[in-house]
Scaffold this motif. Structure first.
Motif, short mmCIF file in Angstrom:
data_model
loop_
_atom_site.label_atom_id
_atom_site.label_comp_id
_atom_site.label_asym_id
_atom_site.label_seq_id
_atom_site.Cartn_x
_atom_site.Cartn_y
_atom_site.Cartn_z
N TYR A 35 0.82 -1.21 0.00
CA TYR A 35 0.00 0.00 0.00
C TYR A 35 0.86 1.26 0.00
N GLY A 56 -10.95 -0.05 2.60
CA GLY A 56 -10.65 -0.67 1.30
C GLY A 56 -9.37 -1.48 1.37
N TYR A 85 -9.98 -4.55 3.49
CA TYR A 85 -10.73 -5.60 2.78
C TYR A 85 -9.75 -6.59 2.13
N ALA A 144 8.00 -1.57 -7.17
CA ALA A 144 6.98 -2.15 -6.29
C ALA A 144 6.68 -3.62 -6.59
N HIS A 201 -10.05 -8.75 -7.16
CA HIS A 201 -11.35 -8.49 -6.51
C HIS A 201 -11.89 -7.13 -6.92
N LEU A 211 -14.77 -2.05 -2.87
CA LEU A 211 -15.71 -1.84 -1.79
C LEU A 211 -16.20 -0.41 -2.00
N LYS A 237 -15.88 4.28 -5.14
CA LYS A 237 -14.69 3.67 -4.56
C LYS A 237 -14.14 4.63 -3.51
N1 MSP Z 1 1.10 0.64 -4.33
C1 MSP Z 1 0.19 0.15 -5.30
C2 MSP Z 1 0.23 -1.36 -5.36
C3 MSP Z 1 1.57 -1.95 -5.67
S1 MSP Z 1 1.50 -3.69 -5.63
C4 MSP Z 1 2.97 -4.18 -6.29
C5 MSP Z 1 -1.21 0.61 -4.95
N2 MSP Z 1 -1.42 0.92 -3.67
S2 MSP Z 1 -2.79 1.45 -3.03
O1 MSP Z 1 -2.46 1.85 -1.69
O2 MSP Z 1 -3.42 2.37 -3.87
O3 MSP Z 1 -3.64 0.16 -2.80
C6 MSP Z 1 -4.31 -0.44 -3.82
C7 MSP Z 1 -5.06 -1.66 -3.33
O4 MSP Z 1 -5.82 -1.35 -2.13
C8 MSP Z 1 -6.10 -2.07 -4.32
O5 MSP Z 1 -5.61 -2.86 -5.35
C9 MSP Z 1 -7.02 -2.85 -3.43
O6 MSP Z 1 -6.46 -4.10 -3.18
C10 MSP Z 1 -7.04 -2.03 -2.17
N3 MSP Z 1 -8.11 -1.05 -2.17
C11 MSP Z 1 -8.00 0.30 -2.04
N4 MSP Z 1 -9.25 0.84 -2.07
C12 MSP Z 1 -10.16 -0.11 -2.21
C13 MSP Z 1 -11.56 -0.18 -2.29
N5 MSP Z 1 -12.32 0.87 -2.17
N6 MSP Z 1 -12.12 -1.40 -2.46
C14 MSP Z 1 -11.38 -2.53 -2.54
N7 MSP Z 1 -10.08 -2.50 -2.48
C15 MSP Z 1 -9.43 -1.32 -2.30
O7 MSP Z 1 -2.05 0.62 -5.82
#
Ligand code: MSP
Length: 504
Positions: A11, A20, A23, A227, A285, A288, A294
């Protein structure tokens, strides 16, 4: 013994953990707990993505150095996962030296193999996505994900020759139909590939907050290129070859649908370019949604902190809701009302009520000692349990926690129905009452095992109140779910309500 390597996306530390993120992470945790029960060797990796423009800018906005800001926010993710009983095996931060080494080793390998070359790039860039877009991918000239303006960027940098992998990727997907799940998302990934792939610029000179490119000191790697490699760092790539080859490619990447292109197009191509197998499965997936949108910081939508929910409902009720109320491949709606309704129906009325009833009647009719169940051949609930266990296991194995839990709750409902039909609370003490209660206790014992991946604490408490020793979390399949495990003669405890009914 099978190996099961589960990952979550790492993240971004410009954001604080919200429901999110929770989840994805709770689903991954529950999957791992199931696989541990199934006797698999499990490795569960999560972590934080700490480089790139977005993080550098948010650090600046908070008046902090990026490293300081990243460390503070990584801590918040760790705290959130602790609160949610997420039992990861390793937490990776992309700023760690071990990750820098793995990134440099992996990308140098790709370069040595001839797939990285210098070039000039000019394009439209969304800072929130940390990605370039082509003109026709934009919606009204704005980023299709964030609905924000894009900026024109021009850079002299290094390119990964993604275009050379088009046909190899198509072949890979054709011969590995399970590689991306669900099938609709696989088709989406194939669609991207078939529409034609362009080479990608993978380094930056415009910022310093990244992993240095080992062959050119003016550059750092582009954040996505650093990443994705976390999935390899976590299992010892470039450091411990034996460990790495034991775990790769037994990987199951769980991701949200926002990051399909990176995981299902770029990542398998990068693996091919470096001479390793692509990951064995990416499960995508849905979102949420809160009021249909979103939830995210950049979208400016309501933030729901895991801490607030856990304080309000308790950790297991939050975990249960996330796992039970959304079918994993689809979008799901998150609402306070939905959570209360699920809590009252499944946790207070079904599970909580069953345990309370059984403990009360054991106290009043059996002197507080739980009787043994009837043999499988004579207990109707034994047949129900056997079919429930089959559906439960199949649900977890196909990444459908909601189906697994629905199956487990069938056993709870059937046991309540059995008690209502036989009304042991009205009958005099004796073998009739003991048979009914013994079966109910055995059903509850099995329920504790089946609920453990979702609700480890509650399962442990049910187990303890039944007088059993050990923990359902450590129970192993298939023995643990075979009818007849409750020995009888154990002191059953009547504790306070597991899930007091809510009136909001
Ligand atoms: N840092 C990148 C991912 C790199 S992986 C090599 C990134 N990070 S993020 O913090 O934006 O997190 C993305 C992930 O958080 C999503 O793919 C999902 O798994 C989760 N989610 C964030 N918001 C979400 C929702 N509202 N609903 C479901 N999942 C959510 O992208």
């Amino acid at each position: 013994m099978a190996r099961f390597y589960q990952t979550t996306p790492i993240y971004y530390v410009n954001d604080v953990p919200h429901i999110g993120h929770a989840y994805t992470t709770v689903v991954a945790d529950a999957m791992c707990r199931f696989h541990r029960q199934a006797g698999d060797e499990v490795f569960f990796l999560t972590g934080t993505d700490e480089h790139g423009l977005k993080v550098a800018q948010s650090a600046e906005a908070h008046g902090m150095a990026p490293a300081e800001w990243a460390a503070a926010n990584a801590e918040r993710f760790k705290e959130a996962w602790k609160l949610l009983d997420v039992a990861y095996d390793d937490f990776i931060r992309t700023t760690e030296p071990r990750h820098h080494l793995a990134v440099q080793a992996f990308l140098s390998r790709i370069r040595d193999n001839g797939w990285i070359e210098p070039g000039t790039y000019e394009g439209l860039y969304c800072i929130s996505c940390e990605a370039y877009y082509t003109e026709d991918e934009l919606v009204d000239g704005r980023c299709p994900v964030h609905d924000r303006p894009v900026v024109t960027m021009k850079e002299e940098n290094y390119f990964f020759k993604l275009s050379a992998f088009e046909s190899r990727l198509i072949e890979w997907y054709e011969s590995n139909p399970e590689a991306v799940q669900p099938a609709t998302k696989r088709n989406e990934a194939l669609g991207f590939i078939r529409s034609g792939l362009q080479d990608i610029s993978i380094t930056r000179t415009s910022l310093r907050w990244g992993v240095p490119v080992p062959w050119d000191a003016d550059h750092v790697f582009y954040v996505w290129y650093d990443a994705l490699i976390n999935y390899l760092t976590g299992i010892g790539y470039g450091d411990d070859e034996e460990r790495f080859s034991a775990w790769w490619p037994a990987s199951h990447h769980l991701i949200g649908k926002d990051i399909i292109r990176f995981h299902c197009v770029w990542w398998p191509a990068m693996c091919m370019a470096a001479g390793i197998d692509p990951p064995s499965q990416v499960f995508v997936h849905g979102y949420l949604l809160v009021s249909g949108r979103k939830m995210s910081k950049t979208g400016g939508l309501t933030q729901i902190a895991p801490r607030d929910l856990v304080e309000d409902f308790g950790v297991d009720a939050v975990r249960y809701h996330l796992l039970r109320d959304v079918s994993l491949g689809s979008d799901g709606e998150f609402s306070h009302e939905g959570m209360v309704a699920r809590y009252n129906s499944d946790l207070a009325n079904n599970l909580g009520n069953l345990l309370a009833r059984v403990a009360t009647v054991v106290a009043s009719r059996c002197g507080g000692l739980g009787p043994a169940p009837q043999p499988a051949g004579s207990a109707r609930l034994a047949d129900v349990a056997a079919s429930v266990v089959r559906d439960w296991e199949a649900g977890w194995r196909r990444y459908a926690p909601h189906e697994a839990l629905e199956a487990a709750w069938r056993l709870i409902r059937e046991t309540n129905a059995e008690l209502e039909a036989k009304e042991p609370w009205k009958a005099p003490p004796g073998p009739g009452v003991e048979a009914v209660l013994g079966d109910a206790l055995e059903a509850l014992r099995i329920v504790a095992v089946l609920a453990a991946p979702a609700m480890p604490r509650t399962s442990g408490e049910v187990w303890r109140r039944l007088g059993l020793s050990g923990s359902p979390v450590d129970a192993r399949l298939p023995e643990a779910v075979v009818w007849g495990g409750y020995p009888g003669g154990l002191a059953v405890e009547r504790g306070p309500a597991l899930f007091p009914r809510r009136r909001d």
